[in-house]
Design an enzyme around this catalytic site. Sequence first.
Site, PDB file in Angstrom:
ATOM      1  N   ILE A   1       0.776  -1.210   0.058  1.00 51.75           N
ATOM      2  CA  ILE A   1      -0.042  -0.061   0.038  1.00 51.75           C
ATOM      3  C   ILE A   1       0.831   1.285   0.149  1.00 51.75           C
ATOM      4  CG2 ILE A   1      -1.979  -1.011   1.142  1.00 51.75           C
ATOM      5  CD1 ILE A   1      -0.930   0.236   3.890  1.00 51.75           C
ATOM      6  N   GLY A  48       8.677   4.168   0.445  1.00 50.36           N
ATOM      7  CA  GLY A  48       9.350   5.479   0.740  1.00 50.36           C
ATOM      8  C   GLY A  48      10.764   5.210   0.714  1.00 50.36           C
ATOM      9  N   ASP A 103       9.631  16.430   9.236  1.00 44.76           N
ATOM     10  CA  ASP A 103       9.257  15.993   8.019  1.00 44.76           C
ATOM     11  C   ASP A 103       7.718  16.063   7.797  1.00 44.76           C
ATOM     12  OD1 ASP A 103      10.012  15.106   5.427  1.00 44.76           O
ATOM     13  OD2 ASP A 103       9.647  12.873   6.186  1.00 44.76           O
TER      14      ASP A 103
END
Length: 432
Positions: A86, A89, A214
């Site tokens: 799904i 990164g 982030d």
Amino acid sequence: MNCFYYFKDKSKSNRQISAPELKEGHKKLSQFSGAEPERVTKSSCSSSTSYRGIPELYEEKARNLRAFSFTELKHATNDFSRLLKIGEGGFGSVYKGSIKHVEGNGDPVLVAIKRLNKDASQGHKQWLAEVQFLGVVEHPNLVKLIGYCASDDERGIQRLLVYEYMPNKSLESHLFEKAYDPLPWKTRLEIALGAAQGLAYLHEELEVQVIYRDFKSSNVLLDANLKPKLSDFGLAREGPAAGDTHVSTAVMGTYGYAAPDYVETGHLTAKSDVWSYGVVLYEILTGRRSLERNRPKMEQKLLEWIKQYPPDSKRFESIMDSAFVGQYSISGARKVAKLADSCLRKSAKDRPTMRQVVERLKQIIQDYDEENTAEKNVDAAENDVVEHEEKMNESDSSVLWKKRMEHLEKLGEHVESASRRRFMILQRINVP
């Protein structure tokens, strides 16, 4: 990477670690979890007994995390099937899976399982950072870490993380992918508020300050009710200790979201997160990414493009996401844009705190609700007037019809009476 004992003795294979435990000084753990060598603030291994950093807090709460075997997670994801993938990164791939309850009974629980890529240069450091920070934090707007896997076998080191499953993917998906219906205005405001509350918790409500580092729309995950939760704490850092103004660290993050003062100096503060938040607010308003190479040159960088349309200008509405089709509050949108501008101020000290951002967003949502309620009241009043007029018209029609029928009845009676008189006259004439 010899802070935990499973890194120290690699000769023992096929073993499952019950929990990442400290075997050496906190200083090494702090450095391993991401505090760079050039850090200028007080270290989390300070001799002061009053200060407790993430490592110390983690030691207290590590027992809340569940340790999984690699075999369990392999089975949970159908051997890491591509059909269950799904996300992906820099850290690795994320799979949808199902695990059993701790007690072993009940229906399986859906989870998201992130698996470290063995060739990821920052993977081990980020894996440990996530275990540490998510093992300490607890908030409705932060994704919950259920457990982890740290096992060594014949195939090498396996590092995985198990999170609660977020069925609606990310804010990024809903803003920029056509497969999803456009997010309504009120929903966008609520997502922005929830994300702000998550950051405010990290900055101001913990024993130690946490800088997320982030913040971006892809790291804001949405649950079944579109409630936002911050995810991916691999780049998170402890904030500066008392008496220090910043943390000096290698510049990391995502281009387009990182604060310019942090990029230029390497000085990291909570206000770096505030800048990133301002960028995402403009993504929410415009439906555009912070950077889009396929647009005309003047429109590729979101923050450069929106400068042409100040919140108080007549042209401001030109930047609004076309998916709204006018179904939003223009006054509310201007307020959100002004809030975003305050987050994007050049000087970090001039930016608001996330707590201030939260309070401002609450006020904007309250104003919108009141505005909406007032409009509904006006509409309701107008409907009442129309209904009254219709009833009056119906009433008038009924009265006219009744009068007409009465008139016809009288005419009928008059005709009948005249006919009867005529009949009687004719009878008299014919009498002998």
